[in-house]
Write a protein that holds these residues in place. Structure first.
Motif, PDB file in Angstrom:
ATOM      1  N   GLN A  49     -44.160  20.112 -36.734  1.00  0.00           N
ATOM      2  CA  GLN A  49     -43.684  20.968 -35.643  1.00  0.00           C
ATOM      3  C   GLN A  49     -44.083  22.417 -35.914  1.00  0.00           C
ATOM      4  OE1 GLN A  49     -41.104  19.473 -33.359  1.00  0.00           O
ATOM      5  NE2 GLN A  49     -41.435  21.149 -31.963  1.00  0.00           N
ATOM      6  N   ALA A  50     -45.041  22.893 -35.157  1.00  0.00           N
ATOM      7  CA  ALA A  50     -45.506  24.273 -35.321  1.00  0.00           C
ATOM      8  C   ALA A  50     -44.352  25.237 -35.063  1.00  0.00           C
ATOM      9  CB  ALA A  50     -46.650  24.552 -34.361  1.00  0.00           C
ATOM     10  N   GLY A  51     -44.250  26.223 -35.914  1.00  0.00           N
ATOM     11  CA  GLY A  51     -43.227  27.247 -35.737  1.00  0.00           C
ATOM     12  C   GLY A  51     -41.850  26.881 -36.244  1.00  0.00           C
ATOM     13  N   SER A  52     -41.721  25.696 -36.815  1.00  0.00           N
ATOM     14  CA  SER A  52     -40.406  25.332 -37.334  1.00  0.00           C
ATOM     15  C   SER A  52     -40.144  26.096 -38.629  1.00  0.00           C
ATOM     16  CB  SER A  52     -40.307  23.826 -37.587  1.00  0.00           C
ATOM     17  OG  SER A  52     -41.074  23.459 -38.710  1.00  0.00           O
ATOM     18  N   ASN A  53     -38.898  26.399 -38.864  1.00  0.00           N
ATOM     19  CA  ASN A  53     -38.492  27.042 -40.103  1.00  0.00           C
ATOM     20  C   ASN A  53     -37.886  25.952 -40.986  1.00  0.00           C
ATOM     21  OD1 ASN A  53     -36.960  28.302 -42.163  1.00  0.00           O
ATOM     22  ND2 ASN A  53     -36.830  30.172 -40.954  1.00  0.00           N
ATOM     23  N   PRO A  54     -38.581  25.544 -42.042  1.00  0.00           N
ATOM     24  CA  PRO A  54     -38.103  24.437 -42.871  1.00  0.00           C
ATOM     25  C   PRO A  54     -36.688  24.623 -43.401  1.00  0.00           C
ATOM     26  CG  PRO A  54     -40.347  24.967 -43.428  1.00  0.00           C
ATOM     27  CD  PRO A  54     -39.881  26.039 -42.496  1.00  0.00           C
ATOM     28  N   LYS A  55     -36.307  25.841 -43.732  1.00  0.00           N
ATOM     29  CA  LYS A  55     -34.953  26.078 -44.254  1.00  0.00           C
ATOM     30  C   LYS A  55     -33.900  25.761 -43.200  1.00  0.00           C
ATOM     31  CE  LYS A  55     -36.126  27.371 -48.368  1.00  0.00           C
ATOM     32  NZ  LYS A  55     -36.086  26.368 -49.408  1.00  0.00           N
ATOM     33  N   ILE A  56     -34.183  26.123 -41.952  1.00  0.00           N
ATOM     34  CA  ILE A  56     -33.249  25.812 -40.864  1.00  0.00           C
ATOM     35  C   ILE A  56     -33.212  24.313 -40.616  1.00  0.00           C
ATOM     36  CG2 ILE A  56     -32.844  26.069 -38.374  1.00  0.00           C
ATOM     37  CD1 ILE A  56     -33.889  28.962 -38.674  1.00  0.00           C
ATOM     38  N   VAL A  57     -34.376  23.672 -40.617  1.00  0.00           N
ATOM     39  CA  VAL A  57     -34.449  22.221 -40.412  1.00  0.00           C
ATOM     40  C   VAL A  57     -33.646  21.497 -41.497  1.00  0.00           C
ATOM     41  CG1 VAL A  57     -35.993  20.214 -40.376  1.00  0.00           C
ATOM     42  CG2 VAL A  57     -36.663  22.326 -39.206  1.00  0.00           C
ATOM     43  N   ILE A  58     -33.818  21.911 -42.738  1.00  0.00           N
ATOM     44  CA  ILE A  58     -33.102  21.279 -43.853  1.00  0.00           C
ATOM     45  C   ILE A  58     -31.599  21.520 -43.729  1.00  0.00           C
ATOM     46  CG2 ILE A  58     -32.755  21.303 -46.366  1.00  0.00           C
ATOM     47  CD1 ILE A  58     -35.825  21.923 -46.557  1.00  0.00           C
ATOM     48  N   ASP A  59     -31.216  22.740 -43.399  1.00  0.00           N
ATOM     49  CA  ASP A  59     -29.796  23.059 -43.228  1.00  0.00           C
ATOM     50  C   ASP A  59     -29.172  22.209 -42.125  1.00  0.00           C
ATOM     51  OD1 ASP A  59     -27.454  24.742 -43.851  1.00  0.00           O
ATOM     52  OD2 ASP A  59     -27.767  25.544 -41.834  1.00  0.00           O
ATOM     53  N   GLU A  60     -29.876  22.076 -41.013  1.00  0.00           N
ATOM     54  CA  GLU A  60     -29.387  21.229 -39.910  1.00  0.00           C
ATOM     55  C   GLU A  60     -29.277  19.766 -40.347  1.00  0.00           C
ATOM     56  OE1 GLU A  60     -28.368  21.781 -36.765  1.00  0.00           O
ATOM     57  OE2 GLU A  60     -28.697  23.936 -36.726  1.00  0.00           O
ATOM     58  N   ALA A  61     -30.275  19.281 -41.077  1.00  0.00           N
ATOM     59  CA  ALA A  61     -30.246  17.894 -41.554  1.00  0.00           C
ATOM     60  C   ALA A  61     -29.049  17.657 -42.455  1.00  0.00           C
ATOM     61  CB  ALA A  61     -31.543  17.557 -42.286  1.00  0.00           C
ATOM     62  N   VAL A  62     -28.774  18.593 -43.341  1.00  0.00           N
ATOM     63  CA  VAL A  62     -27.625  18.482 -44.244  1.00  0.00           C
ATOM     64  C   VAL A  62     -26.326  18.450 -43.440  1.00  0.00           C
ATOM     65  CG1 VAL A  62     -26.290  19.753 -45.992  1.00  0.00           C
ATOM     66  CG2 VAL A  62     -28.759  19.460 -46.273  1.00  0.00           C
ATOM     67  N   ASN A  63     -26.203  19.323 -42.448  1.00  0.00           N
ATOM     68  CA  ASN A  63     -24.992  19.348 -41.626  1.00  0.00           C
ATOM     69  C   ASN A  63     -24.830  18.069 -40.802  1.00  0.00           C
ATOM     70  OD1 ASN A  63     -23.995  21.839 -42.508  1.00  0.00           O
ATOM     71  ND2 ASN A  63     -25.321  22.937 -41.100  1.00  0.00           N
ATOM     72  N   ILE A  64     -25.923  17.564 -40.269  1.00  0.00           N
ATOM     73  CA  ILE A  64     -25.860  16.302 -39.516  1.00  0.00           C
ATOM     74  C   ILE A  64     -25.460  15.158 -40.447  1.00  0.00           C
ATOM     75  CG2 ILE A  64     -27.249  14.601 -38.235  1.00  0.00           C
ATOM     76  CD1 ILE A  64     -28.810  17.072 -37.077  1.00  0.00           C
ATOM     77  N   ALA A  65     -26.014  15.153 -41.655  1.00  0.00           N
ATOM     78  CA  ALA A  65     -25.660  14.113 -42.634  1.00  0.00           C
ATOM     79  C   ALA A  65     -24.189  14.197 -43.017  1.00  0.00           C
ATOM     80  CB  ALA A  65     -26.546  14.226 -43.869  1.00  0.00           C
ATOM     81  N   LYS A  66     -23.660  15.390 -43.145  1.00  0.00           N
ATOM     82  CA  LYS A  66     -22.235  15.548 -43.461  1.00  0.00           C
ATOM     83  C   LYS A  66     -21.364  14.978 -42.348  1.00  0.00           C
ATOM     84  CE  LYS A  66     -22.467  19.608 -46.474  1.00  0.00           C
ATOM     85  NZ  LYS A  66     -22.167  21.054 -46.584  1.00  0.00           N
ATOM     86  N   GLU A  67     -21.824  15.133 -41.105  1.00  0.00           N
ATOM     87  CA  GLU A  67     -21.055  14.666 -39.956  1.00  0.00           C
ATOM     88  C   GLU A  67     -21.218  13.169 -39.706  1.00  0.00           C
ATOM     89  OE1 GLU A  67     -20.595  15.724 -35.196  1.00  0.00           O
ATOM     90  OE2 GLU A  67     -21.657  17.116 -36.526  1.00  0.00           O
ATOM     91  N   TYR A  68     -22.441  12.646 -39.868  1.00  0.00           N
ATOM     92  CA  TYR A  68     -22.718  11.262 -39.483  1.00  0.00           C
ATOM     93  C   TYR A  68     -23.011  10.321 -40.647  1.00  0.00           C
ATOM     94  CZ  TYR A  68     -23.091  13.070 -34.731  1.00  0.00           C
ATOM     95  OH  TYR A  68     -22.824  13.668 -33.532  1.00  0.00           O
ATOM     96  N   GLY A  69     -23.329  10.863 -41.798  1.00  0.00           N
ATOM     97  CA  GLY A  69     -23.749  10.030 -42.922  1.00  0.00           C
ATOM     98  C   GLY A  69     -22.603   9.627 -43.831  1.00  0.00           C
ATOM     99  N   SER A  70     -22.960   8.955 -44.907  1.00  0.00           N
ATOM    100  CA  SER A  70     -21.968   8.570 -45.901  1.00  0.00           C
ATOM    101  C   SER A  70     -21.591   9.794 -46.732  1.00  0.00           C
ATOM    102  CB  SER A  70     -22.512   7.440 -46.791  1.00  0.00           C
ATOM    103  OG  SER A  70     -23.689   7.863 -47.437  1.00  0.00           O
TER     104      SER A  70
END
Length: 143
Positions: free
Chosen positions: A99-120
């Motif tokens: 994804q052009a223009g994505s900020n990896p730190k933001i993507v990772i932070d969002e992934a971590v937050n989604i995992a906290k909400e939906y993951g184990s």
């Protein structure tokens, strides 16, 4: 527009696709999200961004899976990753790598937050570690 909501929609769609192999075209209709017949402009924008992530992830799935697999420790295999974590890893890896223009730190932070909400319980730690390695190896420059 809520990119977080778009990322949640994309991860849910990829989870569904992985479990049932629903055709991509069907996922992209978002019929599984519809509460009524019309969407607000914000919802349409969220779905558009989610569509890019969903279709891009599926289009690049082999490369994404190889990238994830190459960053697993020797005691882990792709089959061992639970389906929720795998969907989060796949969509986030797509954003980091393609994804052009994505900020990896933001993507990772969002992934971590989604995992906290939906993951184990500790899946967010695993996801953070894998995505951090992928981001470093991909050599993305941060904004």
């Amino acid at each position: 527009m809520s990119r977080r909501k778009s990322r949640i929609i994309a991860f849910q769609a990829l989870y569904s696709w992985n479990v049932s192999r629903v055709p991509t075209e069907e996922l992209l209709t978002f019929s599984w999200l519809k509460k009524d017949s019309e969407f607000t402009p914000n919802e349409l924008e969220e779905q558009t961004f989610a569509s890019f992530i969903i279709s891009g992830t599926i289009d690049h799935l082999d490369e994404i899976d190889n990238l994830i697999s190459s960053h697993l420790s020797s005691s882990w295999t792709m089959e061992r990753i639970n389906k929720v974590s795998l969907a989060i890893l796949r969509t986030s890896t797509y954003e980091i790598k393609f994804q052009a223009g994505s900020n990896p730190k933001i993507v990772i932070d969002e992934a971590v937050n989604i995992a906290k909400e939906y993951g184990s319980d500790d899946s967010y730690k695993f996801i953070n570690a894998i995505l951090d390695k992928i981001e470093k190896d991909e050599g993305k420059t941060l904004s």
